[in-house]
Design a protein around this motif. Sequence first.
Motif, PDB file in Angstrom:
ATOM      1  N   SER A  31       0.851  -1.221   0.014  1.00 50.17           N
ATOM      2  CA  SER A  31       0.005   0.144  -0.004  1.00 50.17           C
ATOM      3  C   SER A  31       0.768   1.094   0.064  1.00 50.17           C
ATOM      4  CB  SER A  31      -0.849   0.041   1.236  1.00 50.17           C
ATOM      5  OG  SER A  31      -1.725  -1.035   1.319  1.00 50.17           O
ATOM      6  N   PRO A  32       0.449   2.377  -0.682  1.00 48.87           N
ATOM      7  CA  PRO A  32       1.365   3.658  -0.794  1.00 48.87           C
ATOM      8  C   PRO A  32       1.326   4.362   0.345  1.00 48.87           C
ATOM      9  CG  PRO A  32      -1.007   4.005  -1.930  1.00 48.87           C
ATOM     10  CD  PRO A  32      -0.900   2.440  -1.610  1.00 48.87           C
ATOM     11  N   GLY A  33       0.402   4.343   1.329  1.00 50.59           N
ATOM     12  CA  GLY A  33       0.392   5.152   2.347  1.00 50.59           C
ATOM     13  C   GLY A  33       1.271   4.806   3.667  1.00 50.59           C
ATOM     14  N   LEU A  34       1.884   5.723   4.436  1.00 54.43           N
ATOM     15  CA  LEU A  34       2.676   5.328   5.360  1.00 54.43           C
ATOM     16  C   LEU A  34       1.776   4.629   6.571  1.00 54.43           C
ATOM     17  CD1 LEU A  34       5.508   5.877   7.002  1.00 54.43           C
ATOM     18  CD2 LEU A  34       4.528   7.961   7.704  1.00 54.43           C
ATOM     19  N   SER A  35       2.451   3.706   7.321  1.00 53.20           N
ATOM     20  CA  SER A  35       1.837   3.031   8.333  1.00 53.20           C
ATOM     21  C   SER A  35       2.315   3.795   9.540  1.00 53.20           C
ATOM     22  CB  SER A  35       2.327   1.656   8.588  1.00 53.20           C
ATOM     23  OG  SER A  35       1.761   0.515   7.674  1.00 53.20           O
ATOM     24  N   LEU A  36       1.403   4.736  10.162  1.00 55.52           N
ATOM     25  CA  LEU A  36       1.767   5.324  11.489  1.00 55.52           C
ATOM     26  C   LEU A  36       1.865   4.427  12.501  1.00 55.52           C
ATOM     27  CD1 LEU A  36      -0.772   8.330  10.867  1.00 55.52           C
ATOM     28  CD2 LEU A  36       1.793   8.450  10.525  1.00 55.52           C
ATOM     29  N   PRO A  37       2.939   4.489  13.287  1.00 55.99           N
ATOM     30  CA  PRO A  37       3.165   3.794  14.518  1.00 55.99           C
ATOM     31  C   PRO A  37       2.577   4.021  15.881  1.00 55.99           C
ATOM     32  CG  PRO A  37       5.359   4.564  14.036  1.00 55.99           C
ATOM     33  CD  PRO A  37       4.189   5.103  12.927  1.00 55.99           C
ATOM     34  N   LEU A  38       1.406   3.549  16.425  1.00 53.89           N
ATOM     35  CA  LEU A  38       1.026   4.135  17.893  1.00 53.89           C
ATOM     36  C   LEU A  38       1.229   3.316  18.872  1.00 53.89           C
ATOM     37  CD1 LEU A  38      -2.388   5.472  16.489  1.00 53.89           C
ATOM     38  CD2 LEU A  38      -0.352   6.903  16.512  1.00 53.89           C
ATOM     39  N   LEU A  39       2.183   3.512  19.793  1.00 55.76           N
ATOM     40  CA  LEU A  39       2.689   2.650  20.736  1.00 55.76           C
ATOM     41  C   LEU A  39       1.874   3.099  22.050  1.00 55.76           C
ATOM     42  CD1 LEU A  39       5.731   0.418  20.905  1.00 55.76           C
ATOM     43  CD2 LEU A  39       5.056   1.681  22.952  1.00 55.76           C
ATOM     44  N   ASP A  40       1.520   2.066  22.860  1.00 57.62           N
ATOM     45  CA  ASP A  40       0.897   2.086  24.189  1.00 57.62           C
ATOM     46  C   ASP A  40       2.382   1.633  25.253  1.00 57.62           C
ATOM     47  OD1 ASP A  40      -0.845   3.069  26.450  1.00 57.62           O
ATOM     48  OD2 ASP A  40      -0.995   0.585  26.771  1.00 57.62           O
ATOM     49  N   PRO A  41       2.749   2.210  25.923  1.00 53.30           N
ATOM     50  CA  PRO A  41       3.999   1.530  26.546  1.00 53.30           C
ATOM     51  C   PRO A  41       3.460   0.748  27.645  1.00 53.30           C
ATOM     52  CG  PRO A  41       3.769   4.160  26.976  1.00 53.30           C
ATOM     53  CD  PRO A  41       2.786   3.833  25.848  1.00 53.30           C
ATOM     54  N   ARG A  42       2.468   0.865  28.235  1.00 53.36           N
ATOM     55  CA  ARG A  42       1.923   0.120  29.468  1.00 53.36           C
ATOM     56  C   ARG A  42       1.567  -1.213  28.939  1.00 53.36           C
ATOM     57  NH1 ARG A  42       0.831  -3.147  31.997  1.00 53.36           N
ATOM     58  NH2 ARG A  42      -0.439  -3.342  33.626  1.00 53.36           N
ATOM     59  N   THR A  43       0.851  -1.387  27.956  1.00 51.04           N
ATOM     60  CA  THR A  43       0.413  -2.666  27.303  1.00 51.04           C
ATOM     61  C   THR A  43       1.296  -3.088  26.328  1.00 51.04           C
ATOM     62  OG1 THR A  43      -0.848  -1.821  25.696  1.00 51.04           O
ATOM     63  CG2 THR A  43      -1.768  -2.338  27.740  1.00 51.04           C
ATOM     64  N   SER A  44       2.399  -2.406  25.684  1.00 50.34           N
ATOM     65  CA  SER A  44       3.395  -2.944  24.731  1.00 50.34           C
ATOM     66  C   SER A  44       2.610  -3.081  23.567  1.00 50.34           C
ATOM     67  CB  SER A  44       4.225  -4.020  25.073  1.00 50.34           C
ATOM     68  OG  SER A  44       5.006  -3.407  26.210  1.00 50.34           O
ATOM     69  N   LEU A  45       1.174  -2.476  23.381  1.00 49.47           N
ATOM     70  CA  LEU A  45       0.670  -2.803  22.051  1.00 49.47           C
ATOM     71  C   LEU A  45       0.920  -1.760  21.079  1.00 49.47           C
ATOM     72  CD1 LEU A  45      -3.039  -3.768  23.234  1.00 49.47           C
ATOM     73  CD2 LEU A  45      -1.078  -5.219  22.278  1.00 49.47           C
ATOM     74  N   LEU A  46       1.300  -2.157  19.775  1.00 48.41           N
ATOM     75  CA  LEU A  46       1.733  -1.396  18.732  1.00 48.41           C
ATOM     76  C   LEU A  46       0.567  -1.365  17.561  1.00 48.41           C
ATOM     77  CD1 LEU A  46       3.774   0.379  17.223  1.00 48.41           C
ATOM     78  CD2 LEU A  46       4.598  -1.692  16.110  1.00 48.41           C
TER      79      LEU A  46
END
Length: 923
Positions: free
Chosen positions: A259-274
């Motif tokens: 896909s051409p669009g950038l994957s924006l990484p959103l990370l929650d440090p408490r749960t380590s979910l990205l």
Amino acid sequence: MALPEAGPVRAHTHKRKRCAWIGDIRAGTTPSCGNHIKSSCHLIAFNSDRPGVLGIVPLDGQGEDKRQVAHLGCHSDLVTDLDFSPFDDFLLATGSADRTVKLWRLPAPGQALPSVPGLVLGPEGVQVEVLQFHPTVDGVLVSAAGTAVKVWDVTKQQALTELAAHGDLVQGAVWSRDGALVGTTCKDKQLRIFDPRAKPGASQSTEAHKNSKDGWLVWTGTREHLVSSGFNQMREREVKLWDTRHFSSALTSITLDTSPGLSLPLLDPRTSLLFLAGKGDRRLACWEIAGCLPMLSPTVTQCLLESVLRGAALVPRRALAVMGCEVLRVLQLSDTAIVPVSYHVPRKAVEFHEDLFPDTAGCIPASDPHAWWVGSNQQVQKVSLHPARRPHLSFTSCLVPPAQPSPDQAQPADTPAGDADPSEGFSSPLSSLTSPSTPSSLGPSLSSTSGIGTSPSQRSLQSLLGPSSKFRHAQGTVLHRDSHITNLKGLNLTTPGESDGFCANRLRVAVPLLSSGGQVAVLELRKPGRLPDTALPTMQNGAAVTDLAWDPFDPYRLAVGGEDARIRLWRVPPEGLEEVLTTPEAVLTGHTEKIYSLRFHPLAADVLASSSYDLTIRIWDLKARAERLRLQGHRDQIFGLAWSPDGQHLATVCKDGHLRVYEPRGGPEPLQEGPGPEGARGARVVWVCDGHCLLVSGFDSRSERQLLLYPAKAVAGGPLAVLGLDVAPSTLLPSYDPDTSLVLLTGKGDTRVFLYELLPEAPFFLECNSFTSPDPHKGFILLPKTECDVQEVEFARCLRLRQTSLEPVAFRLPRVRKEFFQDDVFPDTAMSWEPVLSAKTWLGGANGQPRLISLQPPGMTPVSQAPREAPARRAPSSALYLEEKSDEQKKEELLSAMVAKLGNREDPLPQDSFEGVDEDEWD
């Protein structure tokens, strides 16, 4: 060192009900690396579809009232990035293509938005790409512009340090969670880590992704690990996990898709979910960073979205619904709505679960800028999320202090975050920013009276959306085929960019043909229909045509510029062109290079201005057939020139990046000179707003088409406003109607015609409905005002040149009482077909004003004098029918309806009226 143990990640995902969506928005697609949306514990800010304007809306609804979106006019150009303070929920920072960073004090819901920023940083040398507040200190901010990254002490409005120059455009700059390090991604494919307090140079660097397309990064809960997203050599999206102690190669690398669009990484440090939010995607992917040797693993089912994702943001943990076991909330920005996507851990007991919600960072900064800069690494004190133990503390930054409200100003009730008790939540500021006495010089607000969530009695379209044009509902329509000229053959579609491609007056159209010898065909507008298959009679110029223009005061004279540096004047017979013409009426010689543009004087007869590749502008007396004035001072190609409405000045826009204003009779050098568009692909200039302003259409440094509005008497100070439109190769050709102050803009090969009303003060540009055609046009010009059908409220008529036909397009305004003359739409118009001066008197220094004529047809009464209509009976409000009712209310209404149908229960039954018999009669 291993990452902190992951929290409970086996959460159930669900998009909230549509009643929780924030609808009726118009999100923008700003070409930047940012998220386009950010959230604090109280507010959401997002990029709207209007350049330089953000939408502001409360995070949580106020009871059952629908959340209303207010609009904040932040900048004079695109907003490229934005960020809320981690401590002050009402402090917003914005970066823009206008090269500045601005800080805004937003009010509590229900109060007016500020019209000017509380603080401005910059301007930078180029546009600001990204910015972020420091995670532990109030008053420190990092921003990136071009190849430069600066760490600001906002309290002093100066840079603490400028990090070493990068090799190319910086795409991302992010603080580590403890605020000690800064990580950057760059178009030179390098991932760099800086310790800004130690040295300006990078302490570590490595190649991040093989492709120089957009990139982004985010730190995990520690300073040892970070995640980057970008593209590989095959243009596939990829995500990498890095360990700063072993920075030469990534710990984990995952290839996603193409896909051409950038994957924006959103990370929650408490749960380590990205979360990976791909721009343009319809899914929200979720990964977990876990293990002693950290790895990326997809542990949560992907969330399918109902609409295309334009941006995404995590809601702060302090705003989560903890009593509902909501461990995460992602806000998805789509074109028309903001959709909350919640992650819940199913628990049977409705109570606060300590294992799900450990203490989180509070809202009180750990230190000030000076203490941090000299070495303090103190961290923000953590607070409990338990509603009963949540502290009463709130923080208001001194960077942009709130103003004191007037005594009679209503104070809205504070809304707590999450499930907190109203008496124990974080208090929100109860004041709005008072406008300073000095207005913003770079970004005038589009709405100085906007509010958030105002009551229906106070709510109005202008307060919510800013000023709007009365032409906003204009409708462009191609007229019936009977009025078309068809079967056009051999058109020259490669005329220079400085030319409109063809020209027309109220009688005729002149169209260059592709055949050799610079032939021009003349078509009669009064004789529409299919042209014969045989060759048309033409005018033979002998050289390729570069531009052509009809004399406004002589409808039979046509001026044609050629590549042989000559200007030929042709006279068309009154009955039309019936045979080939080979000899022009006159030939003007003097230029040494081919002609760029031809422009007749708006008031004086027989005066013509021409520009040429010899970098001069010459003004001709056509009656004497001689050059009278010569203007100079250009250092490169002249893109466009335009006479002022009074004919006293001439404006030019040049490839050397300058806008110039001349007073031709005063001297050959420019009277004023100012900065023009940054791009060198082409530009046009036109005088607008009764000659008080200049409108320039051109390109920015990224080849995006834009409009720039200048004050005519002070072009050296730069534009009053800049409006970015789209990315397309052709220059926007402006057609301006001085009666309505409307400008129509389109380019050769476009399918869309933009329509804007222009104002000499903020907000400068008022957008109206655009006209879209199914196929591209080769040219688009405005006809004289007298060609409009006034009775149909037609305020503009244009000609659209297609590959093989010529179509008239009418722009009309929907009005109810069309039997009256709409005098608010049709003021007296200039008699542009009658000269005011002769060439001799104008060259001698005389000036004049055009005569005006009314467009009111005989027998029509102006709508301003029309009798008032009796007020029509208003239908009941739709809210009466759409109001949601409880089950008890529905049951009561049903019973009432049944009773009404059966009759009153107190009335006697029919058998009660029958007469009985005495007891003794039964015997």
